[in-house]
Design a protein around this motif. Structure first.
Motif, mmCIF file in Angstrom:
data_model
loop_
_atom_site.group_PDB
_atom_site.id
_atom_site.type_symbol
_atom_site.label_atom_id
_atom_site.label_comp_id
_atom_site.label_asym_id
_atom_site.label_seq_id
_atom_site.Cartn_x
_atom_site.Cartn_y
_atom_site.Cartn_z
ATOM 1 N N ASP A 136 61.069 -107.643 40.685
ATOM 2 C CA ASP A 136 62.316 -108.405 40.740
ATOM 3 C C ASP A 136 63.510 -107.485 40.536
ATOM 4 O O ASP A 136 63.578 -106.735 39.567
ATOM 5 C CB ASP A 136 62.317 -109.503 39.679
ATOM 6 N N GLY A 137 64.436 -107.502 41.493
ATOM 7 C CA GLY A 137 65.627 -106.667 41.407
ATOM 8 C C GLY A 137 65.461 -105.299 42.029
ATOM 9 O O GLY A 137 66.414 -104.533 42.113
ATOM 10 N N ASN A 138 64.259 -104.960 42.470
ATOM 11 C CA ASN A 138 63.986 -103.671 43.113
ATOM 12 C C ASN A 138 63.579 -103.892 44.561
ATOM 13 O O ASN A 138 63.092 -104.957 44.916
ATOM 14 C CB ASN A 138 62.863 -102.932 42.390
ATOM 15 N N THR A 139 63.754 -102.878 45.380
ATOM 16 C CA THR A 139 63.304 -102.934 46.759
ATOM 17 C C THR A 139 62.046 -102.090 46.863
ATOM 18 O O THR A 139 62.034 -100.924 46.467
ATOM 19 C CB THR A 139 64.379 -102.389 47.714
ATOM 20 N N ALA A 140 60.981 -102.702 47.389
ATOM 21 C CA ALA A 140 59.702 -101.992 47.469
ATOM 22 C C ALA A 140 58.860 -102.541 48.602
ATOM 23 O O ALA A 140 59.010 -103.689 49.013
ATOM 24 C CB ALA A 140 58.945 -102.125 46.156
ATOM 25 N N SER A 141 57.962 -101.694 49.088
ATOM 26 C CA SER A 141 56.967 -102.087 50.072
ATOM 27 C C SER A 141 55.612 -102.092 49.370
ATOM 28 O O SER A 141 55.284 -101.151 48.649
ATOM 29 C CB SER A 141 56.953 -101.082 51.226
ATOM 30 N N VAL A 142 54.841 -103.168 49.574
ATOM 31 C CA VAL A 142 53.534 -103.297 48.922
ATOM 32 C C VAL A 142 52.472 -103.497 49.997
ATOM 33 O O VAL A 142 52.532 -104.452 50.762
ATOM 34 C CB VAL A 142 53.517 -104.478 47.930
ATOM 35 N N LYS A 143 51.511 -102.585 50.037
ATOM 36 C CA LYS A 143 50.366 -102.714 50.934
ATOM 37 C C LYS A 143 49.243 -103.365 50.129
ATOM 38 O O LYS A 143 48.833 -102.847 49.099
ATOM 39 C CB LYS A 143 49.940 -101.353 51.466
ATOM 40 N N ILE A 144 48.766 -104.500 50.633
ATOM 41 C CA ILE A 144 47.722 -105.256 49.951
ATOM 42 C C ILE A 144 46.399 -104.964 50.654
ATOM 43 O O ILE A 144 46.250 -105.211 51.854
ATOM 44 C CB ILE A 144 48.042 -106.759 49.989
ATOM 45 N N HIS A 145 45.453 -104.422 49.894
ATOM 46 C CA HIS A 145 44.160 -104.020 50.443
ATOM 47 C C HIS A 145 43.113 -105.101 50.203
ATOM 48 O O HIS A 145 43.197 -105.865 49.240
ATOM 49 C CB HIS A 145 43.685 -102.715 49.784
ATOM 50 N N LYS A 146 42.103 -105.120 51.064
ATOM 51 C CA LYS A 146 40.922 -105.946 50.853
ATOM 52 C C LYS A 146 39.993 -105.200 49.903
ATOM 53 O O LYS A 146 40.221 -104.024 49.603
ATOM 54 C CB LYS A 146 40.191 -106.185 52.179
ATOM 55 N N LYS A 147 38.929 -105.867 49.458
ATOM 56 C CA LYS A 147 37.973 -105.211 48.560
ATOM 57 C C LYS A 147 37.350 -103.968 49.184
ATOM 58 O O LYS A 147 37.023 -103.019 48.486
ATOM 59 C CB LYS A 147 36.867 -106.176 48.149
ATOM 60 N N ASP A 148 37.211 -103.956 50.527
ATOM 61 C CA ASP A 148 36.596 -102.801 51.187
ATOM 62 C C ASP A 148 37.572 -101.647 51.397
ATOM 63 O O ASP A 148 37.211 -100.610 51.933
ATOM 64 C CB ASP A 148 35.960 -103.213 52.521
ATOM 65 N N GLY A 149 38.840 -101.821 50.977
ATOM 66 C CA GLY A 149 39.825 -100.749 51.060
ATOM 67 C C GLY A 149 40.734 -100.808 52.277
ATOM 68 O O GLY A 149 41.743 -100.114 52.322
ATOM 69 N N THR A 150 40.395 -101.620 53.277
ATOM 70 C CA THR A 150 41.266 -101.736 54.439
ATOM 71 C C THR A 150 42.510 -102.555 54.081
ATOM 72 O O THR A 150 42.492 -103.351 53.145
ATOM 73 C CB THR A 150 40.535 -102.400 55.632
ATOM 74 N N ILE A 151 43.586 -102.352 54.831
ATOM 75 C CA ILE A 151 44.838 -103.046 54.534
ATOM 76 C C ILE A 151 44.794 -104.460 55.106
ATOM 77 O O ILE A 151 44.533 -104.648 56.294
ATOM 78 C CB ILE A 151 46.046 -102.271 55.089
ATOM 79 N N GLN A 152 45.046 -105.428 54.239
ATOM 80 C CA GLN A 152 45.073 -106.831 54.625
ATOM 81 C C GLN A 152 46.443 -107.207 55.159
ATOM 82 O O GLN A 152 46.557 -107.861 56.189
ATOM 83 C CB GLN A 152 44.733 -107.689 53.406
ATOM 84 N N GLU A 153 47.499 -106.803 54.437
ATOM 85 C CA GLU A 153 48.871 -107.087 54.861
ATOM 86 C C GLU A 153 49.834 -106.184 54.105
ATOM 87 O O GLU A 153 49.455 -105.523 53.146
ATOM 88 C CB GLU A 153 49.239 -108.556 54.650
ATOM 89 N N GLU A 154 51.080 -106.181 54.565
ATOM 90 C CA GLU A 154 52.134 -105.426 53.895
ATOM 91 C C GLU A 154 53.297 -106.374 53.639
ATOM 92 O O GLU A 154 53.677 -107.146 54.512
ATOM 93 C CB GLU A 154 52.597 -104.261 54.762
ATOM 94 N N ARG A 155 53.831 -106.331 52.426
ATOM 95 C CA ARG A 155 54.964 -107.176 52.058
ATOM 96 C C ARG A 155 56.112 -106.313 51.570
ATOM 97 O O ARG A 155 55.903 -105.262 50.981
ATOM 98 C CB ARG A 155 54.587 -108.143 50.925
ATOM 99 N N THR A 156 57.319 -106.795 51.813
ATOM 100 C CA THR A 156 58.521 -106.125 51.335
ATOM 101 C C THR A 156 59.173 -107.018 50.291
ATOM 102 O O THR A 156 59.278 -108.226 50.486
ATOM 103 C CB THR A 156 59.501 -105.877 52.500
ATOM 104 N N TYR A 157 59.552 -106.434 49.182
ATOM 105 C CA TYR A 157 60.250 -107.155 48.107
ATOM 106 C C TYR A 157 61.638 -106.586 47.969
ATOM 107 O O TYR A 157 61.770 -105.372 47.924
ATOM 108 C CB TYR A 157 59.494 -107.017 46.780
ATOM 109 N N PRO A 158 62.700 -107.352 47.887
ATOM 110 C CA PRO A 158 62.707 -108.787 48.164
ATOM 111 C C PRO A 158 62.487 -109.027 49.646
ATOM 112 O O PRO A 158 62.684 -108.132 50.477
ATOM 113 C CB PRO A 158 64.096 -109.241 47.729
ATOM 114 N N ARG A 159 62.090 -110.239 50.000
ATOM 115 C CA ARG A 159 61.762 -110.572 51.385
ATOM 116 C C ARG A 159 62.930 -110.294 52.331
ATOM 117 O O ARG A 159 62.735 -109.929 53.478
ATOM 118 C CB ARG A 159 61.339 -112.040 51.508
ATOM 119 N N LYS A 160 64.161 -110.454 51.855
ATOM 120 C CA LYS A 160 65.326 -110.226 52.719
ATOM 121 C C LYS A 160 65.478 -108.763 53.100
ATOM 122 O O LYS A 160 66.208 -108.432 54.030
ATOM 123 C CB LYS A 160 66.604 -110.743 52.051
ATOM 124 N N ALA A 161 64.790 -107.859 52.422
ATOM 125 C CA ALA A 161 64.857 -106.425 52.735
ATOM 126 C C ALA A 161 63.835 -106.007 53.795
ATOM 127 O O ALA A 161 63.793 -104.845 54.179
ATOM 128 C CB ALA A 161 64.641 -105.597 51.463
#
Length: 74
Positions: A42-67
Motif C-alpha cells: 500500500d502506497g508503493n508501486t510494485a510488480s508482483v509475479k505470482i507463481h504456481k506450486k510448480d514454479g511457473t508464472i500464473q499471473e503478474e499484478r501491478t500495485y496499485p492497479r492504476k499503475a
C-alpha cells in the motif's frame, strides 16, 4: 518500480523482493499472502509475479492497479 515474486515454499508461500535473500512476507496459503501483499505494498508501486506450486508464472499484478502500464490508453 520494485519487482516481487510470490512462490511456494516447504512451509507455505512467501513474497520475496527480487535480489533479496529473505522473504518480505510469509503465509500458510497463497490467498492469505495475496491479501497481505496488497496491504504490504500500500502506497508503493510494485510488480508482483505470482507463481504456481510448480514454479511457473500464473499471473503478474501491478500495485496499485492504476499503475499497470497495460491498462493505459494509447
Amino acid at each position: 518500480m520494485d519487482n516481487y515474486h510470490i512462490s511456494a515454499t516447504d512451509k507455505g508461500w512467501e513474497l520475496r523482493k527480487e535480489g533479496a535473500s529473505r522473504a518480505s512476507k510469509q503465509a500458510a496459503t497463497k490467498d492469505e499472502l495475496l491479501r497481505d501483499t496488497a496491504m504490504f505494498l500500500d502506497g508503493n508501486t510494485a510488480s508482483v509475479k505470482i507463481h504456481k506450486k510448480d514454479g511457473t508464472i500464473q499471473e503478474e499484478r501491478t500495485y496499485p492497479r492504476k499503475a499497470d502500464p497495460r491498462k493505459s490508453q494509447g
